[in-house]
Design a protein around this motif. Structure first.
Motif, PDB file in Angstrom:
ATOM      1  N   ARG A 155      -2.333   4.042 -10.378  1.00  0.00           N
ATOM      2  CA  ARG A 155      -3.239   3.754  -9.248  1.00  0.00           C
ATOM      3  C   ARG A 155      -2.484   3.246  -8.040  1.00  0.00           C
ATOM      4  O   ARG A 155      -1.462   2.571  -8.162  1.00  0.00           O
ATOM      5  N   ASP A 156      -3.008   3.554  -6.865  1.00  0.00           N
ATOM      6  CA  ASP A 156      -2.358   3.119  -5.641  1.00  0.00           C
ATOM      7  C   ASP A 156      -2.519   1.603  -5.482  1.00  0.00           C
ATOM      8  O   ASP A 156      -3.555   1.038  -5.835  1.00  0.00           O
ATOM      9  N   SER A 216      -3.138  -0.180  -3.049  1.00  0.00           N
ATOM     10  CA  SER A 216      -4.217  -0.638  -2.170  1.00  0.00           C
ATOM     11  C   SER A 216      -5.534  -0.811  -2.931  1.00  0.00           C
ATOM     12  O   SER A 216      -6.465  -1.436  -2.442  1.00  0.00           O
ATOM     13  N   GLU A 217      -5.591  -0.256  -4.149  1.00  0.00           N
ATOM     14  CA  GLU A 217      -6.851  -0.360  -4.906  1.00  0.00           C
ATOM     15  C   GLU A 217      -6.994  -1.705  -5.625  1.00  0.00           C
ATOM     16  O   GLU A 217      -8.049  -2.019  -6.150  1.00  0.00           O
ATOM     17  N   ALA A 259       0.853  -1.193   0.000  1.00  0.00           N
ATOM     18  CA  ALA A 259       0.000   0.000   0.000  1.00  0.00           C
ATOM     19  C   ALA A 259       0.878   1.228   0.000  1.00  0.00           C
ATOM     20  O   ALA A 259       2.061   1.172   0.328  1.00  0.00           O
ATOM     21  N   GLY A 260       0.288   2.329  -0.385  1.00  0.00           N
ATOM     22  CA  GLY A 260       0.973   3.612  -0.238  1.00  0.00           C
ATOM     23  C   GLY A 260       1.697   4.091  -1.477  1.00  0.00           C
ATOM     24  O   GLY A 260       2.009   5.260  -1.584  1.00  0.00           O
ATOM     25  N   LYS A 261       1.973   3.170  -2.432  1.00  0.00           N
ATOM     26  CA  LYS A 261       2.679   3.624  -3.632  1.00  0.00           C
ATOM     27  C   LYS A 261       1.874   3.254  -4.856  1.00  0.00           C
ATOM     28  O   LYS A 261       1.028   2.368  -4.797  1.00  0.00           O
ATOM     29  N   SER A 262       2.227   3.919  -5.964  1.00  0.00           N
ATOM     30  CA  SER A 262       1.518   3.568  -7.193  1.00  0.00           C
ATOM     31  C   SER A 262       2.086   2.255  -7.720  1.00  0.00           C
ATOM     32  O   SER A 262       3.192   1.845  -7.356  1.00  0.00           O
ATOM     33  N   GLU A 312       5.968   0.982  -7.484  1.00  0.00           N
ATOM     34  CA  GLU A 312       6.232  -0.252  -6.758  1.00  0.00           C
ATOM     35  C   GLU A 312       7.114  -1.177  -7.611  1.00  0.00           C
ATOM     36  O   GLU A 312       8.049  -1.776  -7.117  1.00  0.00           O
TER      37      GLU A 312
END
Ligand SMILES: Nc1ncnc2c1ncn2[C@@H]1O[C@H](COP(=O)(O)OP(=O)(O)OP(=O)(O)O)[C@@H](O)[C@H]1O
Ligand SMILES: [Mg+2]
Length: 660
Positions: A157-158, A160-161, A77-80, A84
């Motif tokens: 997109r992040d 976490s999505e 989470a936290g990065k695109s 990543e």
């Protein structure tokens, strides 16, 4: 490159492997295979340095980079997405960040000396960046992501999505982007659709390093593997060649092993008889002792475990109304991608539906809408009277509580069931003895999937919705699932790439394509037949000689004097003829089998009384005759089975023709 020698590992009293040797070098494509729970993941963990072996050494790890894709994806989470992936190659990202900083400093540098210094530093950094892949790395990361099925719009997109399957793909993209010397991949194809799978196969073909890979997908393994390492009970088998070659070799090895095991068993029986007989005879005491020692020292030949078939029954679900679910005017889009517009669909009690259609057509989306776990943009979803749904998808594995035992999980799902019933249910899913008391956290991927399935089937729901339930399952577990679904009394809607399962379960096929759902009542073969008919009927280039068999479209087809049959009638006739021939031959074989059986039974009774033989030669000749009879019997049975299957296939097609 990566070499492991004499590796042993056991959990409690269960030995997974003993003193095995494994190596992965550049160009190797090792398929690591074995049943659920045989220790594949454990071995990969050991090679990656994440689990300690009980004994043995691993060398080569210091100067070999290893990329390890785990069976269950890690949380991000936290990065695109793109960031990543790029960061997987840490050096490049750091260099690139420092270049940006230096450029920034340069633009505000005061004196000329400082400028020179910064320029020098910049060129060093840029050279460094080029050495690790340079500016092409963005391009490459994007190419990998696209190959694995991500869209341009996903890149920013992040993390976490993304849902479980996509997180797994992202993790795979990270690994591939890093280009390690050795890739260890634990069931990477579970989350890939056909297109991504094909891309991945190609990628692996051109990958320079070594690969060790587990998968329950035979076609995939055949495509990629050039070596096989099979974890079998009591041993690890190395084989050069692809998976199918291995299966053939294994079949042969198994025959030899079975014969050896049978010989050993006879030998043990003989020794035991000796021991029993002379146990209390003082004069034989020494021999008895030495035979007992011999027996103790004997290494028992272990044969692969046969599947334990256990009978169990699921709770009878409450009866629902005859309409299970009705979708009216459903619309669903993801961004500007409209998957469904004005979709109408109704399912009835007793429907056992398989959703089929090309990848990306929206099968999973429809299943989620049916399950009520995905909101729709417009339209109505109406559940029938007394319908209770259960939805199974990959993520259910995450819903198991890692601290619970298998039996705890089942108890939570079906509190009304007796402890004994819960145990029997788990037994049906191949859990026995201590297995049911293990915490979920230590179970293998396939074992977890089996707990989740057992849990789901124990719930008193009457409408099951399943998305790829066979992922992680080996062949034995797949058979159990098919049996369980066969016994299930409620309605079913499932997506699976396992055609055998569709054949065993579905009585209705719904094809999803271009945002439409077409319903084909009947089983999968009927569906295939209809599709084949459709493509045959589709307009083709006219063939002037075809007028005899083609039904007349313009009235000129009836010129020939013979009454023309429609293609269906022709086919029906031919098939009926073939079915009759097959039935005759099957009867003949039946008679021949009874004949051989009677004769070999006669010989068996002779063997029971060996005194009846005059001499050794006669005994041997009779033994030979017996062997021949048995062989004949076997090959007759094989033929009987083959022809019966053929006859069944024909019957199915004929039924399909008649219902048309
Ligand atoms: N910490 C542990 N304690 C006890 N048993 C364990 C532990 N870790 C793993 N096991 C057991 O070891 C066996 C091997 O597990 P592993 O995950 O290596 O199997 P696998 O071959 O990868 O199976 P699958 O095909 O299902 O992924 C399983 O029966 C598992 O329950
Ligand atoms: Mg595993």
């Amino acid at each position: 490159m990566l070499v492991a020698s004499n590796i042993s590992k056991a959990y409690a009293d269960r030995t997974l492997f003993r003193e095995i040797d494994v190596s992965v070098s550049a160009g190797d494509r090792v398929a690591l295979i074995g049943a659920n729970g045989s220790g594949k993941t454990t071995l990969l963990d050991i090679l990656a340095g994440e689990t300690l072996a009980d004994g043995g050494t691993i060398s080569g790890r210091r100067n070999t980079t290893v990329g390890y894709l785990k069976q269950e994806p890690p949380p991000f989470a936290g990065k695109s997405l793109l960031r990543e992936v790029l960061e997987a190659n840490g050096d490049a990202v750091e260099l690139s960040d420092r270049i940006t900083e230096t450029r920034h400093a340069l633009s505000s540098a005061g004196c000329e000396r400082e400028q020179h210094e910064l320029m020098d530093r910049l060129s060093v950094l840029e050279l460094g960046l080029e050495a690790v892949g340079g500016e092409d790395r963005d391009y490459e990361a994007k190419a990998i992501l696209s190959g694995l099925g991500f869209k341009e719009t996903d890149f920013a997109r992040d993390m976490s999505e993304f849902s479980g399957g996509w997180v797994m793909r992202a993790e795979l993209a990270r690994l591939l982007f890093r280009q390690p010397d050795v890739l260890l991949l634990d069931e990477p194809t579970n989350h890939l659709d056909l297109e991504a799978n094909l891309w991945f196969e190609k990628y692996l073909a051109s990958f320079q390093g070594g690969v060790m890979i587990t998968s329950h997908d035979r076609a995939f393994l055949n495509q990629v593997a050039n070596r096989v390492l099979a974890i079998e009970p009591g041993e690890a088998v190395h084989h050069r060649g692809n998976y199918d070659d291995y299966l053939v070799a294994r079949e042969r090895a198994l025959e030899i092993k079975e014969a050896a095991a049978a010989r050993q068993e006879r030998e043990i029986q003989r020794q035991m008889r000796f021991v029993e007989r002379f146990r209390y005879k003082a004069t034989k005491a020494r021999q008895v002792q030495s035979r007992i020692k011999q027996l103790e020292k004997m290494e028992i030949i272990e044969l692969p475990r046969a599947t334990r078939k256990v009978r169990y029954s699921f709770p009878e679900p409450a009866r629902s109304g005859s309409d299970i679910i009705t979708l009216t005017g459903i619309g669903k889009s993801y961004g500007d991608n409209a998957v469904y517009r004005d979709l109408n669909l109704a399912l009835e009690r007793g429907d056992r539906v398989a959703l089929v259609g090309p990848n990306g057509a929206g099968k999973s989306t429809l299943l989620k809408i049916l399950a009520g776990v995905l909101p729709v943009d417009v339209g109505e979803r109406k559940l029938g009277f007394n319908v209770a749904t259960t939805y199974y998808a990959q993520h259910v594995l995450d819903l198991l509580n890692p601290g619970n035992t298998a039996i705890d999980e089942l108890r939570a799902a079906a509190p009304a069931e007796s402890e004994q019933n819960l145990r029997t249910t788990l037994g049906g899913f191949l859990f026995s003895g201590d297995d049911i008391l293990k915490p979920i956290s230590v179970l293998s991927g396939g074992e977890k999937a089996r707990v989740a399935l057992a849990k789901m089937l124990s719930q008193p729901s009457n409408f099951l919705l399943m998305d790829e339930p066979t992922n992680h399952l080996d062949i034995a577990s797949r058979e159990i699932l098919a049996d369980a679904l066969g016994d299930y009394k409620g309605s079913i809607c499932l997506i699976t790439h396992d055609r055998t399962l569709i054949r065993q379960v579905a009585n209705k096929i719904i094809e999803i394509d271009g945002g439409r759902a077409r319903v084909f009542p009947g089983d999968y073969d009927n569906y295939l037949y209809r599709k084949q008919q459709e493509s045959a009927e589709a307009p083709q280039v006219a063939n002037p000689d075809d007028t005899q068999t083609a039904p007349s479209k313009n009235g000129s087809g009836g010129r020939k004097s013979r009454r023309t049959l429609t293609p269906e009638q022709e086919q029906q006739r031919a098939l009926t003829r073939q079915a009759r021939k097959l039935a005759e031959r099957i009867d003949e074989i039946g008679v021949a089998i009874s004949d051989r059986e009677a004769k070999s039974a006669e010989l068996e009774s002779l063997f029971a009384n060996p005194d009846q033989f005059n001499d050794r030669n006669q005994l041997e000749a009779t033994g030979e005759r017996y062997r021949v009879l048995k062989e004949e019997e076997q090959s007759l049975w094989d033929e009987w089975e083959r022809l019966s299957e053929e006859a069944e296939d024909i019957d199915r097609i004929l039924v399909g023709l008649k219902t048309d």
